[in-house]
Design a protein around this motif. Structure first.
Motif, mmCIF file in Angstrom:
data_model
loop_
_atom_site.group_PDB
_atom_site.id
_atom_site.type_symbol
_atom_site.label_atom_id
_atom_site.label_comp_id
_atom_site.label_asym_id
_atom_site.label_seq_id
_atom_site.Cartn_x
_atom_site.Cartn_y
_atom_site.Cartn_z
ATOM 1 N N PRO B 12 2.606 17.067 5.713
ATOM 2 C CA PRO B 12 2.989 15.563 5.754
ATOM 3 C C PRO B 12 1.929 14.741 5.879
ATOM 4 O O PRO B 12 0.873 15.199 6.568
ATOM 5 N N PHE B 14 0.284 10.484 5.165
ATOM 6 C CA PHE B 14 0.663 9.082 5.096
ATOM 7 C C PHE B 14 -0.396 8.638 3.810
ATOM 8 O O PHE B 14 -1.186 9.079 3.469
ATOM 9 N N GLU B 15 0.459 7.752 3.191
ATOM 10 C CA GLU B 15 -0.035 7.095 1.815
ATOM 11 C C GLU B 15 -1.602 6.570 2.307
ATOM 12 O O GLU B 15 -1.811 6.022 3.192
ATOM 13 N N ILE B 83 2.169 7.935 -3.168
ATOM 14 C CA ILE B 83 3.373 8.401 -3.016
ATOM 15 C C ILE B 83 3.819 9.434 -4.001
ATOM 16 O O ILE B 83 4.320 10.475 -3.969
ATOM 17 N N THR B 86 3.550 13.478 -4.045
ATOM 18 C CA THR B 86 4.615 14.250 -3.395
ATOM 19 C C THR B 86 4.849 15.291 -4.394
ATOM 20 O O THR B 86 5.566 14.996 -5.486
ATOM 21 N N THR B 108 4.228 16.226 1.314
ATOM 22 C CA THR B 108 5.131 14.895 1.388
ATOM 23 C C THR B 108 4.238 13.701 1.790
ATOM 24 O O THR B 108 3.689 13.724 3.128
ATOM 25 N N VAL B 109 4.139 12.649 0.900
ATOM 26 C CA VAL B 109 3.468 11.354 1.028
ATOM 27 C C VAL B 109 4.547 10.668 1.998
ATOM 28 O O VAL B 109 5.405 10.031 0.933
ATOM 29 N N ARG B 110 4.013 9.949 2.985
ATOM 30 C CA ARG B 110 5.011 8.851 3.339
ATOM 31 C C ARG B 110 4.227 7.425 3.538
ATOM 32 O O ARG B 110 3.161 7.250 3.672
ATOM 33 N N ALA B 111 4.955 6.418 3.406
ATOM 34 C CA ALA B 111 4.450 5.051 3.221
ATOM 35 C C ALA B 111 3.952 4.719 4.591
ATOM 36 O O ALA B 111 4.539 5.221 5.631
#
Lengths: 113, 111
Positions: B12, B14-15, B83, B86, B108-111
């Motif tokens: 995981p 972050f953007e 994003i 992903t 998994t890229v999260r904002a």
């Protein structure tokens, strides 16, 4: 230019049945390889066809067989289906045998119930 | 036979943060190495490859991988992810006209 096309996209079978999956390689490509991708795993090599002959084979039982036609398209046949055969089946084509650049289709999702 | 080990099953991130996906291979001969990306409900797409020459290879969308023979590694990096990155990423080694793949790393890229 169409890439590698596979049909059908999804298929549901029951144990013991037989299934045929189809693949048309990218235009100009003469070599077709088949891979099995089980859920959560990387693709596993099944076999490769070149000049209508099976040239390489992975560690799969004889229930898995294939064919390549004069137009380079290919079929994958699986007999006596088992639950464990449920997977995404990917076809890949390349320009010549041994070419390391493979083009993959979107796959056929096979579910065995 | 060649084999590939991807050391992380899920990453995981972050953007706009950097990401590194680790890949080690086993081989006693010269190898060709690849990274493929698989977006949901799609087939595999070649991201980049190492055949010979410069040990640092780059893709058109900002990924790079470095071939390290002494450590038998081919790690994939991107300094700033989006994003749209992903996806599942597979490391592979060429093995006598076929590819041997690792088990994959889900990014998994999260904002």
């Amino acid at each position: 230019d169409a890439g590698v096309t596979q049909s059908p996209t999804h298929l549901i079978k029951t144990r013991g049945q037989q299934v045929t999956l189809r693949c048309s390689p990218k235009s100009g490509h003469d070599t077709v390889s088949w891979y099995q991708q089980a859920l959560g795993q990387g693709p596993q090599f099944i076999f490769q066809y070149y000049e209508e002959e099976e040239r390489q084979r992975g560690n799969f039982p004889d229930r898995f067989s294939g064919h390549q036609f004069p137009n380079y398209s290919s079929e994958l046949n699986v007999n006596a289906l088992l639950l464990g055969d449920s997977a995404l089946y990917l076809c890949a084509s390349s320009l010549v045998q041994g070419d390391e650049k493979l083009f993959f289709g979107s796959g056929t999702q096979l579910s065995v119930l | 036979a060649q084999s590939v080990t991807q050391l992380d099953s899920q990453v995981p991130v972050f953007e706009e943060a950097p990401v590194e996906l680790r890949c080690n291979y086993s081989s006693s001969v010269s190898v060709y190495l690849f990274w493929y990306v698989q977006y949901p409900n799609q087939g595999l797409q070649l991201l980049l490859k190492y055949l010979s020459g410069s040990t640092l290879v780059e893709s058109i969308n900002g990924f790079e991988a470095e071939f390290n023979k002494s450590q038998t590694s081919f790690h994939l990096r991107k300094p700033s992810v989006h994003i749209s990155d992903t996806a599942e990423y597979f490391c592979a080694v060429s093995d006598d006209y076929k590819l041997s793949f690792g088990a994959g790393t889900t990014v998994t890229v999260r904002a």
